[in-house]
Design a protein around this motif. Structure first.
Motif, PDB file in Angstrom:
ATOM      1  N   MET A   1      36.852  31.229  38.767  1.00 18.44           N
ATOM      2  CA  MET A   1      35.891  31.244  39.588  1.00 18.44           C
ATOM      3  C   MET A   1      36.434  31.899  41.141  1.00 18.44           C
ATOM      4  O   MET A   1      35.972  32.449  41.701  1.00 18.44           O
ATOM      5  CB  MET A   1      35.188  30.188  39.874  1.00 18.44           C
ATOM      6  N   PHE A   2      37.650  31.252  41.354  1.00 25.26           N
ATOM      7  CA  PHE A   2      38.339  31.674  42.683  1.00 25.26           C
ATOM      8  C   PHE A   2      38.567  33.146  42.418  1.00 25.26           C
ATOM      9  O   PHE A   2      38.312  33.837  43.813  1.00 25.26           O
ATOM     10  CB  PHE A   2      39.896  30.810  42.603  1.00 25.26           C
ATOM     11  N   ARG A   3      39.223  33.869  41.372  1.00 21.23           N
ATOM     12  CA  ARG A   3      39.420  35.230  41.602  1.00 21.23           C
ATOM     13  C   ARG A   3      38.132  35.948  41.672  1.00 21.23           C
ATOM     14  O   ARG A   3      37.993  36.948  42.407  1.00 21.23           O
ATOM     15  CB  ARG A   3      39.682  35.552  40.165  1.00 21.23           C
ATOM     16  N   TYR A   4      37.018  35.415  41.046  1.00 19.94           N
ATOM     17  CA  TYR A   4      35.649  36.105  41.234  1.00 19.94           C
ATOM     18  C   TYR A   4      35.141  36.156  42.778  1.00 19.94           C
ATOM     19  O   TYR A   4      34.900  37.099  43.222  1.00 19.94           O
ATOM     20  CB  TYR A   4      34.540  35.389  40.379  1.00 19.94           C
TER      21      TYR A   4
ATOM     22  N   ILE B   1      37.139  36.048  45.593  1.00 16.74           N
ATOM     23  CA  ILE B   1      38.133  37.112  45.899  1.00 16.74           C
ATOM     24  C   ILE B   1      37.693  38.614  45.637  1.00 16.74           C
ATOM     25  O   ILE B   1      37.685  39.586  46.428  1.00 16.74           O
ATOM     26  CB  ILE B   1      39.756  36.811  45.745  1.00 16.74           C
ATOM     27  N   ALA B   2      37.544  38.674  44.414  1.00 11.75           N
ATOM     28  CA  ALA B   2      36.891  40.158  44.043  1.00 11.75           C
ATOM     29  C   ALA B   2      35.746  40.505  44.508  1.00 11.75           C
ATOM     30  O   ALA B   2      35.729  41.544  44.977  1.00 11.75           O
ATOM     31  CB  ALA B   2      36.935  39.968  42.445  1.00 11.75           C
TER      32      ALA B   2
ATOM     33  N   ILE C   1      38.206  47.648  42.029  1.00  8.35           N
ATOM     34  CA  ILE C   1      38.619  46.743  42.781  1.00  8.35           C
ATOM     35  C   ILE C   1      38.624  45.426  42.189  1.00  8.35           C
ATOM     36  O   ILE C   1      39.281  44.527  42.082  1.00  8.35           O
ATOM     37  CB  ILE C   1      38.566  46.756  44.528  1.00  8.35           C
ATOM     38  N   ALA C   2      37.225  45.132  42.200  1.00  6.26           N
ATOM     39  CA  ALA C   2      36.748  43.755  41.754  1.00  6.26           C
ATOM     40  C   ALA C   2      37.522  43.469  40.392  1.00  6.26           C
ATOM     41  O   ALA C   2      37.886  42.384  40.111  1.00  6.26           O
ATOM     42  CB  ALA C   2      35.221  43.866  41.549  1.00  6.26           C
TER      43      ALA C   2
ATOM     44  N   PRO D   1      39.435  40.412  36.048  1.00 10.37           N
ATOM     45  CA  PRO D   1      39.274  41.275  34.882  1.00 10.37           C
ATOM     46  C   PRO D   1      37.981  40.763  34.156  1.00 10.37           C
ATOM     47  O   PRO D   1      37.207  41.661  33.621  1.00 10.37           O
ATOM     48  CB  PRO D   1      40.401  40.948  33.978  1.00 10.37           C
ATOM     49  N   ASP D   2      37.658  39.786  34.380  1.00 11.02           N
ATOM     50  CA  ASP D   2      36.189  39.497  33.609  1.00 11.02           C
ATOM     51  C   ASP D   2      35.193  39.156  34.697  1.00 11.02           C
ATOM     52  O   ASP D   2      34.348  38.121  34.638  1.00 11.02           O
ATOM     53  CB  ASP D   2      36.290  37.889  32.660  1.00 11.02           C
TER      54      ASP D   2
END
Lengths: 446, 231
Positions: free
Chosen positions: A1-4, A6-7, A32-33, A38-39
């Motif tokens: 979720m953290f990656r999401y 930031i994306a 970029i996202a 990737p998911d």
């Protein structure tokens, strides 16, 4: 979720940066996202209604129709507008200001498995399946298997009953079929190829009852009885009345015919089928269709003096799309001048383009007495010229030029009733430039 | 002269109908037989001088292999006797020992040449092509779009000058059997080669649209000769 998260932040920041720099790269924020997460598509806010569209031809046009209709109903609609791979779809979700009411997602056949891992459309429309770009799509068997193997379990398929390849996608499901049972007098059957000659069930030769275009139509196997499925939305075309009659569940609807090209009538019919499925009224659709127009990049009209200039996108490397446009041109009345720009601008920049698709395309249609002049331009103009000659077109009618800029100067303005500009998808800007030149030249004459 | 075009209604992928157009435009004074997938090949019971077979989808390829397998001895004898064959695209694979398809099934080929092929649609190979043909002072130009890899031994048709995978040879040439993975269509893109091929069949006239074909050939040849060309 953290990656999401930031994306999302960096994707939106890149969209803002592009806007400030006045750069139009609509898929880039999605790139970029996805690079960061990737998911990403797994976590995006999904609208209640998601309509996915795939198929060889008509995807962008159909999505444009659906987008315009739902917008006209006051709904908040998101649409990836032709950017039909993962990055474009991610960029579409990034652009949501709040959870949208409807998402209209155009999907490239080769992206279906990546998308449907995370998204289950409410409706999934397949417009048609044909042979397509040799480089990108290999062959029709391959495309069929890609789509078939990735259909989400709980989505409702909306399929073209008049295309047995599309029908093959839905053999095990309760699907919605649309199609045209009436004859269409402006179709032609003498294509240079057909992707469907033999019965997919028993291998006998299929009996063609009527052809709409290529293998789209009413067919029957006289050996095993295999035929088109029953159409849930069964249309009849009246070109004279400019009406499209649609029968569904015993009720007959009547709509303005918003296009006369058979391939676009199918696009409108697919849209009508889904809109009616969603419970919208006949009146709202009729009102919308009475002022509907196709997306600007696909078709536009203007004039120089009293001379109509009609611009079609003829998608290069895609023989059925080009042949269908060629046929449509020949259905227009009067003496015609055609300007052909079929190069792929990306290919011609640093390579030499594959031209084998010319020999899957019906240039024979230009062997027509009403075509006064054909002006070919671009890096592959000599190859198009050879194809024209092999198609039987009179060489005296053909001008071969290197540059698009020069096309307007060789048009016999006084000898024709209409000018047609046919351009590849990558040459939209060039087509605008050519039309401007035509107007410049023409205005000196009138 | 009798020319047999095998299965043109289904073996016409990637523009190979262009080869048929060239054959028809130039050799129309001869007896051209078009055999469908439901017919017995004409060569089974009659003398034929030239057989053409073009590219096809994998599902059709399986059917064509099954259709031709019973006639492998006849085809072998025709090649030995010097009958001309031109097989383009994946048609060449049919002449090998077997083809393994994407679904994991393997279909027996005619076993005339020492070729085995494996289809992998997800890893297709694309390249522009520049090469030479023995006895012709003009180079061969074309494209490759292959979803299968064939292991080809000796008896190649063309020597490779430029191709993405740095191969040294291309196709098969045994007696008058010409088999190539090159697309183009090859007979349209290579008027000099076409002329030489047709000359072997006794055709010594000018090709239909020969000057225009040569003009297009020269432009493509110049592009392909450019060292910065993206293959």
């Amino acid at each position: 979720m953290f990656r999401y998260f930031i994306a999302n932040i960096l994707g939106k920041a890149s969209a803002l940066a592009l806007k400030i720099m006045k750069r139009r790269i609509p898929y880039y924020p999605g790139y970029i996202a996805l690079k960061i997460c990737p998911d990403y598509l797994k976590y995006v806010k999904k609208p209640k209604t998601i309509i996915a569209v795939t198929g060889t031809n008509g995807k962008s046009t159909l999505c444009g129709i659906l987008n315009d209709y739902f917008t006209s109903q006051g709904l908040y609609v998101i649409n990836n507008k032709g950017f039909n791979i993962e990055t474009g779809i991610a960029a579409m979700f990034l652009s949501q200001k709040r959870r949208a009411d409807v998402a209209i997602i155009e999907i490239d056949e080769q992206t279906t498995d990546k998308l449907f891992k995370y998204i289950t459309p409410t409706y999934y429309i397949c417009t048609n399946l044909f042979r397509d770009s040799m480089k990108n799509n290999s062959n029709i068997d391959y495309n069929l298997s890609l789509i078939k193997n990735s259909i989400p379990q709980h989505t409702k398929l909306v399929l073209n009953a008049d295309d047995l390849y599309t029908v093959a996608l839905g053999e095990k499901k309760d699907n919605i079929y649309f199609g045209i049972s009436s004859k269409y007098d402006h179709g032609y059957a003498s294509h240079i190829f057909s992707d469907l000659v033999y019965c997919p069930k028993c291998g006998s030769k299929l009996h063609v009852k009527d052809t709409k275009y290529f293998h789209i139509g009413n067919v029957e196997c006289l050996n095993c009885g295999y035929t088109n499925p029953t159409r849930d939305y069964d249309a009849t075309i009246s070109l004279e009345e400019k009406l499209l009659y649609v029968s569904h569940n015993g009720k007959k609807y009547q709509f303005p015919l918003a296009a006369t090209s058979i391939f676009n009538i199918y696009n409108y019919l697919a849209a009508i089928s889904v809109i009616l499925e969603l419970g919208y009224s006949e009146d709202s659709i009729s009102k919308f269709l009475s002022s509907a127009h196709l997306i600007q990049t696909r078709y536009r009209e203007s004039k120089v003096g009293n001379l109509p200039i009609i611009v079609y996108m003829a998608k290069g490397q895609n023989p059925v799309a080009c042949s269908s446009v060629f046929n449509d041109v020949t259905l227009h009345d009067g003496k015609k001048c055609l300007l052909l720009m079929l190069d792929d601008v990306m290919d011609r920049r640093d390579s030499t383009e594959t031209i084998s698709w010319y020999y899957d395309t019906d240039f024979e249609l230009f062997n027509n007495k009403d075509i006064e002049r054909i002006i070919i331009s671009g890096a592959r103009s000599k190859d198009v010229y050879v194809r024209m000659l092999l198609a039987g077109v009179d060489k005296e009618k053909i001008s071969v030029l290197d540059k698009e800029e020069d096309m307007a100067s060789v048009i016999p303005y006084k000898d024709v009733d209409k000018i047609f500009v046919l351009h590849d998808i990558t040459l939209y800007d060039h087509s605008c430039m050519v039309v401007d030149k035509i107007k410049e030249m023409g205005e000196k004459l009138w | 002269m009798v020319i047999e075009i095998l299965y043109p209604e289904v073996c016409n992928l990637y523009g190979d109908s262009g080869n048929i157009l060239v054959i028809e435009k130039n050799l129309s004074s001869h007896n051209i037989i078009k055999t469908t997938l439901l017919d017995e090949p004409y060569f089974v019971k009659h003398k034929v001088d030239f057989v053409y077979l073009g590219s096809m989808t994998p599902s059709i390829e399986k059917k064509v292999m099954e259709k031709l397998l019973p006639y492998k001895d006849i085809i072998k004898k025709m090649i030995d006797d010097g009958v001309m064959f031109l097989f383009t695209g994946n048609a060449l694979e049919i002449m090998g020992k077997s083809v393994t398809f994407d679904d994991g099934t393997t279909t027996l080929g005619l076993g005339i040449f020492d070729i085995t092929s494996k289809v992998d649609e997800n890893n297709r190979y694309h390249s522009l092509f520049l090469g030479t043909y023995d006895g012709l002072d003009k180079d061969i130009v074309g494209y490759k779009c292959q979803s299968s890899v064939s292991s080809i031994g000796n008896d190649s048709l063309f020597k490779v000058t430029k191709e993405l995978n740095n191969a040294s040879c291309e196709g098969i040439h045994v007696n008058n059997f010409y088999g190539t993975n090159l697309l183009g269509p090859i007979l349209v893109l290579n008027p000099f080669f076409t002329k030489q091929l047709f000359a072997k069949l006794g055709y010594d006239g000018k090709l239909f649209a020969e000057d225009e074909m040569i003009d297009a050939y020269n432009k493509r040849y110049n592009e392909l000769s450019n060292e910065n060309i993206k293959l």
